[in-house]
Design a protein around this motif. Structure first.
Motif, mmCIF file in Angstrom:
data_model
loop_
_atom_site.group_PDB
_atom_site.id
_atom_site.type_symbol
_atom_site.label_atom_id
_atom_site.label_comp_id
_atom_site.label_asym_id
_atom_site.label_seq_id
_atom_site.Cartn_x
_atom_site.Cartn_y
_atom_site.Cartn_z
ATOM 1 N N VAL A 57 0.640 11.545 -0.196
ATOM 2 C CA VAL A 57 0.571 9.919 -0.291
ATOM 3 C C VAL A 57 1.779 9.654 -0.791
ATOM 4 N N VAL A 58 2.536 8.723 -0.392
ATOM 5 C CA VAL A 58 3.849 8.258 -0.896
ATOM 6 C C VAL A 58 3.990 6.801 -1.321
ATOM 7 N N LYS A 59 4.675 6.611 -2.292
ATOM 8 C CA LYS A 59 5.225 5.154 -2.946
ATOM 9 C C LYS A 59 6.014 4.828 -2.048
ATOM 10 N N PRO A 60 6.031 3.698 -1.287
ATOM 11 C CA PRO A 60 7.259 3.030 -0.807
ATOM 12 C C PRO A 60 8.420 2.718 -1.754
ATOM 13 N N PRO A 61 9.695 3.095 -1.286
ATOM 14 C CA PRO A 61 10.768 2.921 -2.343
ATOM 15 C C PRO A 61 11.052 1.523 -2.900
ATOM 16 N N ARG A 62 10.746 0.847 -1.981
ATOM 17 C CA ARG A 62 10.999 -0.783 -2.313
ATOM 18 C C ARG A 62 9.962 -1.605 -2.730
ATOM 19 N N ASP A 63 10.015 -1.966 -3.962
ATOM 20 C CA ASP A 63 8.699 -2.608 -4.318
ATOM 21 C C ASP A 63 8.973 -4.288 -3.914
ATOM 22 N N LEU A 64 8.176 -4.839 -3.112
ATOM 23 C CA LEU A 64 8.313 -6.012 -2.554
ATOM 24 C C LEU A 64 8.030 -7.112 -3.644
ATOM 25 N N ARG A 65 7.233 -6.628 -4.709
ATOM 26 C CA ARG A 65 6.840 -7.635 -5.617
ATOM 27 C C ARG A 65 8.126 -8.135 -6.302
ATOM 28 N N SER A 66 9.184 -7.374 -6.269
ATOM 29 C CA SER A 66 10.403 -7.619 -7.081
ATOM 30 C C SER A 66 11.051 -8.891 -6.179
ATOM 31 N N LYS A 67 10.754 -8.929 -4.770
ATOM 32 C CA LYS A 67 11.498 -10.078 -4.225
ATOM 33 C C LYS A 67 10.759 -11.482 -4.161
ATOM 34 N N VAL A 68 9.557 -11.135 -4.725
ATOM 35 C CA VAL A 68 8.919 -12.630 -4.622
ATOM 36 C C VAL A 68 8.620 -12.996 -6.066
ATOM 37 N N ARG A 128 0.669 -1.245 -0.065
ATOM 38 C CA ARG A 128 0.230 0.006 -0.097
ATOM 39 C C ARG A 128 0.934 1.238 0.064
ATOM 40 N N ASP A 129 0.296 2.304 -0.616
ATOM 41 C CA ASP A 129 1.061 3.571 -0.360
ATOM 42 C C ASP A 129 0.958 3.932 1.045
ATOM 43 N N PHE A 130 1.657 5.050 1.371
ATOM 44 C CA PHE A 130 1.901 5.668 2.694
ATOM 45 C C PHE A 130 1.185 6.831 2.686
ATOM 46 N N VAL A 131 0.632 7.361 3.745
ATOM 47 C CA VAL A 131 0.084 8.555 3.967
ATOM 48 C C VAL A 131 0.624 9.351 5.140
ATOM 49 N N ARG A 132 1.003 10.552 4.939
ATOM 50 C CA ARG A 132 1.609 11.321 5.848
ATOM 51 C C ARG A 132 0.711 12.448 6.180
ATOM 52 N N PRO A 143 0.597 3.111 6.634
ATOM 53 C CA PRO A 143 0.168 2.523 5.166
ATOM 54 C C PRO A 143 -1.175 3.088 5.270
ATOM 55 N N ASP A 144 -1.615 3.452 4.029
ATOM 56 C CA ASP A 144 -2.877 4.077 3.861
ATOM 57 C C ASP A 144 -4.157 3.116 4.480
ATOM 58 N N ARG A 145 -4.667 3.526 5.307
ATOM 59 C CA ARG A 145 -5.636 2.918 5.928
ATOM 60 C C ARG A 145 -6.920 2.816 5.319
ATOM 61 N N ARG A 146 -7.041 3.323 4.016
ATOM 62 C CA ARG A 146 -8.051 3.054 3.101
ATOM 63 C C ARG A 146 -7.836 2.214 2.206
ATOM 64 N N ARG A 147 -8.015 1.000 2.483
ATOM 65 C CA ARG A 147 -7.616 -0.165 1.732
ATOM 66 C C ARG A 147 -8.565 -0.356 0.458
#
Lengths: 192, 177
Positions: free
Chosen positions: B14-25, A134-138, A145-149
Motif C-alpha cells: 500500500v503506497v501513499k501518493p507522493p503529492r498531497d492534493l489537499r495542499s493545493k486546495v 486514497r492510498d494506492f495498492v500494488r 487507488p485502493d478499491r476498498r474505500r
C-alpha cells in the motif's frame, strides 16, 4: 450531503475527450468551479504527452475515444513512472451498466462519472479525489487507488486480494481474483 | 520523490501518493462560501453555453446520419460500424446535457442494438429508423420529455429493439449499454 466550497484555483486539470462539444461542456464546468489551468487533449495519445509536459493534478478521461480509449490510457498512466502513475483519474462515460463501472475501476480509475454530466456530480467527484485521496495498492494484477474505500465488517463480496488474513489485509494474484463475483462487491469506487 | 510503501505484506503493498492534493486546495471561509458556490457557478456557466446547444445537437445528429450513409453506401465494416456506434454513443451521453433527453434515449437504444447484435444480423431498417428518429427529433427540437409524439417514438423503438436483441443476441450479452 453538504458540499464543501473549495478554492480549486491552483488545481491543474487535463481533459482527454475526443468530442469537441463534450470538451467544451467539461471545460465550462471546470471554469465555473474556479479552476484556471485546464488542459485539453483530443485523444489518448495527446493526453499521454500532456501528462508529461503539463503535470496535471487530475485527469478527466472520456472512456470511449478512438485508437487509445480511456481504459488503455488509464492502464498506461498507472504503469508510468512516479509521480504520474498516482494522478487521480475520473472516467467520464455514457456506459451506465454496473459491470462497466466496475471494469473501469479495475483499470485503476479513481472515480467514475456516468453521463449525463451534472455540475454537482462532477464537483463531488473532484472534491472526493482531492479531499479523500486514497492510498494506492500494488499487487501482481493491479496498481491503482485502493478499491476498498469503505471497510465494511459485513462485506460478503469476493475477496479480491486472495485469502483473508488476521491483520485485515490479504494477498492477491490474477488467478485468485474471480471477476465474475465482482458485482457483489459493495465497496465500489462510486460516490452517490 | 519516491513513495515509501506504508504497509507491505507478502505480495502486495500500500503506497501513499507522493503529492498531497489537499495542499493545493482550500476550504473557503463562510464569508467566501456565501459569495461563491462552485456548483451554482458551474451551472450558470453551462447555462451561458446553452445558447449553442441546439446547433451542437444538430451537428451530432448530422454526424450520426453521415456515419449511417457511409454504411449504406459501402456496406458495414468494422471501422464504419465503430464510427456509427461512437456517434450514437456520443449522443447518448450528451443529449440530456444539451436539453434533448428523448434523443439520448433513442441513441441509447441504437447503442444497445449495435453492441448486442452481431454485425451480420444487424437489421438495417431498424438502424435507419433510429437514425431518422434522432434527426427528426432534433430538427423538430423535441426537447420536452412530455412531447407525446417523441415519447411514443422512443417507447416503440426501445420496445422493438429490446425484442430484437432478446431474439438475436446470446443470452449473456443482452444487458443495457
Amino acid at each position: 450531503m453538504a458540499i464543501p466550497h473549495l478554492d480549486l484555483s491552483s488545481l491543474r486539470v487535463l481533459v482527454a475527450e475526443d468530442n469537441p462539444h463534450m470538451r467544451s461542456i467539461l471545460r465550462m464546468l471546470l471554469t465555473g468551479y474556479g479552476i484556471r489551468r485546464i488542459f485539453e487533449a483530443e485523444d489518448g495519445a495527446s493526453a499521454l504527452e500532456m501528462i508529461g509536459s503539463r503535470d496535471p493534478d487530475l485527469l478527466l478521461v472520456d472512456w470511449m475515444m478512438p485508437i487509445l480509449d480511456g481504459a488503455d490510457l488509464t492502464r498506461i498512466v498507472r504503469r508510468s513512472p512516479e509521480p504520474n502513475c498516482y494522478v487521480p483519474i475520473i472516467a467520464v462515460t455514457a456506459h451506465t451498466q454496473r459491470q462497466r463501472v466496475i471494469a473501469a475501476r479495475d483499470c485503476g480509475v479513481t472515480e467514475v462519472m456516468c453521463k449525463p454530466v451534472s455540475a454537482r456530480g462532477l464537483y463531488l467527484r473532484i472534491a472526493n479525489c482531492v479531499l479523500n485521496q486514497r492510498d494506492f495498492v500494488r499487487t501482481k494484477g493491479y496498481f491503482g487507488p485502493d478499491r476498498r474505500r469503505f471497510q465494511s465488517p459485513t462485506f460478503l463480496g469476493a475477496e479480491r486480494r486472495g485469502v483473508r488474513r488476521d491483520d485485515g489485509y490479504t494477498l492477491d494474484g490474477p488467478g485468485e481474483v474471480d471477476q465474475s463475483h465482482s458485482e457483489t462487491n459493495t465497496r465500489d469506487s462510486m460516490i452517490s | 520523490m519516491a513513495s515509501d510503501p506504508t504497509k507491505s505484506n507478502d505480495g502486495y503493498e500500500v503506497v501513499k501518493p507522493p503529492r498531497d492534493l489537499r495542499s493545493k486546495v482550500r476550504v473557503m471561509s463562510e464569508r467566501e462560501a456565501a459569495r461563491f458556490d462552485p456548483v451554482k457557478s458551474a451551472e450558470a456557466a453551462l447555462e451561458r453555453l446553452s445558447a449553442d446547444f441546439d446547433s451542437w445537437m444538430a451537428n451530432e445528429a448530422a454526424t450520426l446520419g453521415a456515419a449511417w450513409a457511409e454504411i449504406q453506401a459501402n456496406g458495414m465494416t468494422e471501422e464504419n460500424g465503430a464510427t456509427l456506434f461512437r456517434a450514437a454513443h456520443d449522443i447518448k451521453g450528451q443529449a440530456s446535457t444539451l436539453g434533448y433527453p428523448l434523443v439520448g434515449a433513442v441513441a441509447g437504444s441504437l447503442c444497445h442494438l449495435i453492441e448486442h447484435v452481431p454485425t451480420e444480423s444487424l437489421p438495417a431498417k431498424l438502424v435507419a429508423q433510429h437514425v431518422d428518429a434522432v434527426r427528426a427529433m432534433v430538427a423538430e427540437t423535441a426537447q420536452k420529455e412530455e412531447n407525446p409524439t417523441a415519447r411514443a417514438l422512443v417507447d416503440r423503438l426501445t420496445e422493438v429493439t429490446e425484442d430484437f436483441v432478446a431474439r438475436t443476441a446470446p443470452p449473456a450479452d443482452q444487458g443495457q449499454t
